[in-house]
Design an enzyme around this catalytic site. Structure first.
Site, PDB file in Angstrom:
ATOM      1  N   LYS A 195     -17.550  -1.083  -7.643  1.00  0.00           N
ATOM      2  CA  LYS A 195     -18.069  -0.707  -8.961  1.00  0.00           C
ATOM      3  C   LYS A 195     -19.577  -0.891  -8.965  1.00  0.00           C
ATOM      4  CE  LYS A 195     -18.934  -2.659 -12.847  1.00  0.00           C
ATOM      5  NZ  LYS A 195     -20.057  -1.802 -13.329  1.00  0.00           N
ATOM      6  N   GLY A 248     -25.557 -10.221  -9.022  1.00  0.00           N
ATOM      7  CA  GLY A 248     -26.021 -10.007 -10.388  1.00  0.00           C
ATOM      8  C   GLY A 248     -26.453 -11.319 -11.014  1.00  0.00           C
ATOM      9  N   SER A 249     -26.313 -11.392 -12.324  1.00  0.00           N
ATOM     10  CA  SER A 249     -26.822 -12.550 -13.054  1.00  0.00           C
ATOM     11  C   SER A 249     -25.904 -13.754 -12.902  1.00  0.00           C
ATOM     12  CB  SER A 249     -26.969 -12.208 -14.539  1.00  0.00           C
ATOM     13  OG  SER A 249     -25.696 -12.093 -15.147  1.00  0.00           O
ATOM     14  N   THR A 250     -26.485 -14.933 -13.068  1.00  0.00           N
ATOM     15  CA  THR A 250     -25.709 -16.171 -13.000  1.00  0.00           C
ATOM     16  C   THR A 250     -24.694 -16.230 -14.132  1.00  0.00           C
ATOM     17  OG1 THR A 250     -27.537 -17.316 -11.910  1.00  0.00           O
ATOM     18  CG2 THR A 250     -25.903 -18.689 -13.018  1.00  0.00           C
ATOM     19  N   GLU A 251     -25.062 -15.695 -15.308  1.00  0.00           N
ATOM     20  CA  GLU A 251     -24.132 -15.719 -16.445  1.00  0.00           C
ATOM     21  C   GLU A 251     -22.868 -14.934 -16.132  1.00  0.00           C
ATOM     22  OE1 GLU A 251     -28.089 -16.791 -17.582  1.00  0.00           O
ATOM     23  OE2 GLU A 251     -27.355 -14.979 -16.598  1.00  0.00           O
ATOM     24  N   GLY A 253     -21.794 -14.233 -13.159  1.00  0.00           N
ATOM     25  CA  GLY A 253     -21.140 -14.945 -12.073  1.00  0.00           C
ATOM     26  C   GLY A 253     -20.168 -15.989 -12.588  1.00  0.00           C
ATOM     27  N   GLU A 270     -23.830 -13.669  -5.228  1.00  0.00           N
ATOM     28  CA  GLU A 270     -25.276 -13.708  -4.978  1.00  0.00           C
ATOM     29  C   GLU A 270     -25.933 -13.504  -6.332  1.00  0.00           C
ATOM     30  OE1 GLU A 270     -28.822 -12.811  -4.934  1.00  0.00           O
ATOM     31  OE2 GLU A 270     -28.302 -10.939  -3.916  1.00  0.00           O
ATOM     32  N   CYS A 304     -33.946 -10.363  -6.879  1.00  0.00           N
ATOM     33  CA  CYS A 304     -33.428 -11.714  -7.104  1.00  0.00           C
ATOM     34  C   CYS A 304     -34.266 -12.759  -6.381  1.00  0.00           C
ATOM     35  CB  CYS A 304     -31.969 -11.797  -6.669  1.00  0.00           C
ATOM     36  SG  CYS A 304     -31.677 -11.239  -4.976  1.00  0.00           S
ATOM     37  N   GLU A 401     -34.977 -16.967 -14.953  1.00  0.00           N
ATOM     38  CA  GLU A 401     -35.235 -15.749 -14.188  1.00  0.00           C
ATOM     39  C   GLU A 401     -35.636 -14.631 -15.150  1.00  0.00           C
ATOM     40  OE1 GLU A 401     -33.174 -13.435 -10.503  1.00  0.00           O
ATOM     41  OE2 GLU A 401     -31.916 -13.716 -12.276  1.00  0.00           O
TER      42      GLU A 401
END
Length: 498
Positions: A195, A248-251, A253, A270, A304, A401
């Site tokens: 995706k 993508g973003s930590t959120e 993740g 990542e 990133c 970030e």
């Protein structure tokens, strides 16, 4: 700044592709979404409509996972000889190389990055990643183990493909990220449901055409365009997927970890970064200026591993900041297709507002703008390369970030490596770090002290052979390198009494 670019320069094959239709790739066929819903994708340079894209939802995910499951369990892929898999992956690399020009144009239209960057960075790296992992197909070996149980034993390990992989990729380097996830999974013998980010789906769909053209079996690679909260969420929760890999973003993740925990899917993440660039007084300052500017302003800072925090010794701080600020003011910002462009727009209005909000927050908390700081024009999503000074470790611009072309510059007074490392490590992230010094002892000592997955000294970039990933909230696992492909395998131990 140049925004308006003649569409006449776009190759005819690219124009034809952009017209679509853009459907889902499921089980070797291009099909509309079950709901027949679509969504638009836009050119970040001017906000114009590029294409309408099929919007996958849970029912489409189920069809794609079923196809991938069948191709893995019953189809030829996981049983194919490693050399045969290698030939197909290499053939895909050749096909991508033959159409590199078209892919570069599509990437620039969809993402906004300068066309030259797509040509000299994204496409060569993607091609090399495919060839690198094609070589691993025949090298995934186990080993013989000496054990001490009574009797005579033959013990060994094997590596087996983990199964069906759900790959979710970001919008900042769409083709590179798609290839970096597909290539090792296929080399290991897995099947894939990919995706791409909803903001930048087009090169993934073009890659799907190549995958069919070079002869991959049906169901080995399935491509679903759609939104994270629908298609992405359905993928991470689907019981037929054995591993999820996400960039993508930590959120997001965190959401993926929660969803994958239900059936203990394997997960590689990542995530975000806040890379420190540390300049020692003995560094080649001219090179450090260019390197620091390139690290934060390339791809409009939407990387990133962007060097977003600059720490420089007080003896060289002003020279360094002046140099980076001057470089920021000289960067030619414009539409990616314009030949003179050195930095393109950010990907969306949402991203533009996010970056602008961080800059305003920094000013409110006492930071000074040394370069840039504002939006450029009213058409497209352009922002000035920005340098902030007077920043402190507790500021949001230093801790969070930003994912934009914003550099926070700070000085230190003495070369106390432990103190410098503590400050560089004082964020929730640990993806990368950059050092500028001509002292090998300093470089090696600092590399040990920094909590970062990648430490680069005096320059350097990505290479397919180098594992890439982060410490702390920058993620789990590694991509690229040997560790990258081993992440798509399960290790089995066999002990046999003789």
């Amino acid at each position: 700044m140049s925004v308006n670019v003649s569409m006449a320069m776009i190759p005819a094959a690219v124009s034809e592709f952009m017209r679509g239709p853009h459907r889902l790739l499921i089980d070797g066929k291009w099909v509309p979404a079950a709901s027949h819903r679509t969504f638009p994708t836009h050119n970040p340079a001017d906000g114009s409509l590029l294409s309408d894209i099929a919007a996958a939802e849970a029912v489409d995910v189920d069809l794609a996972v079923t196809a991938a499951r069948r191709a893995f369990d019953d189809g030829p892929w996981s049983r194919m000889a490693p050399a045969a898999r290698a030939k197909l992956i290499w053939k895909l690399a050749d096909a991508l190389e033959a159409q590199a020009e078209e892919f570069a144009f599509i990437e620039t239209l969809d993402n906004g990055k300068p066309l030259n960057d797509a040509k000299v960075v994204d496409l060569p790296h993607s091609i090399e990643v495919l060839r690198y992992f094609a070589g691993w197909c025949t090298k995934l070996n186990g080993e013989s183990i000496s054990i001490s149980n009574p009797g005579t034993w033959h013990a060994y390990t094997t590596r087996e493909p983990v199964g069906v992989v759900g790959s979710i990729t970001p919008w900042n380097a769409p083709l590179m990220m798609a290839v970096s996830k597909i290539a090792p999974a296929l080399a290991a013998g897995c099947t894939v449901v990919l995706k791409p980010a909803e903001q930048t789906p087009l090169t993934a769909l073009k890659l799907g055409q190549l995958i069919l053209d070079v002869g991959f079996p049906d169901g080995v690679v399935n491509i679903l365009t759609g939104f994270g909260e629908t298609a992405g969420a359905a993928m991470t929760a689907h019981p037929g997927i054995d591993k999820v890999t996400f960039t993508g973003s930590t959120e997001v993740g965190r959401l993926i970890v929660r969803a994958a925990a239900a059936d203990f899917k394997r997960v590689t993440l990542e995530l975000g970064g806040k890379t420190p660039v540390i300049v020692f007084p003995d560094a080649d300052i001219d090179r450090a200026i260019e390197g620091a500017a390139r690290s934060i302003f390339s791809n409009a800072g939407q990387i990133c591993n962007a060097g977003s925090r600059l720490y420089a010794h007080r003896d060289v701080f002003e020279r360094l900041v002046d140099g980076v600020s001057r470089r920021a003011s000289e960067i030619r910002v414009g539409a990616g297709l314009a030949a003179s462009t050195q930095m393109g727009p950010v990907v969306s209005q949402e991203q533009l507002e996010r970056i602008s909000g961080f800059i305003a927050s920094g000013q409110n908390q006492g930071a000074e703008i040394r370069a840039g700081g504002g939006r450029i024009g009213s058409e497209g999503y352009f922002i000035q390369p920005t340098v902030l000074t007077g920043t402190r470790p507790d500021m949001d611009v230093v801790q969070q970030e930003i994912f934009g072309p914003v550099l926070c510059a700070m000085s230190y007074d003495e070369a106390d490596l432990d103190r410098i490392a503590r400050e560089a490590n004082a964020t929730n992230y640990g993806l990368g770090a950059v050092l500028w010094t001509q002292n090998l002892s300093t470089a090696h000592k600092m590399a040990r002290k920094l909590k970062a997955g990648t430490v680069r000294v005096n320059g350097g970039g990505l290479d397919p052979a180098l594992p890439f990933g982060g410490f702390k909230q920058s993620g789990w696992g590694r991509e690229l390198g040997r560790e990258g492909i081993e992440g798509y395998t399960e290790l089995k131990s066999v002990a046999m009494a003789l």
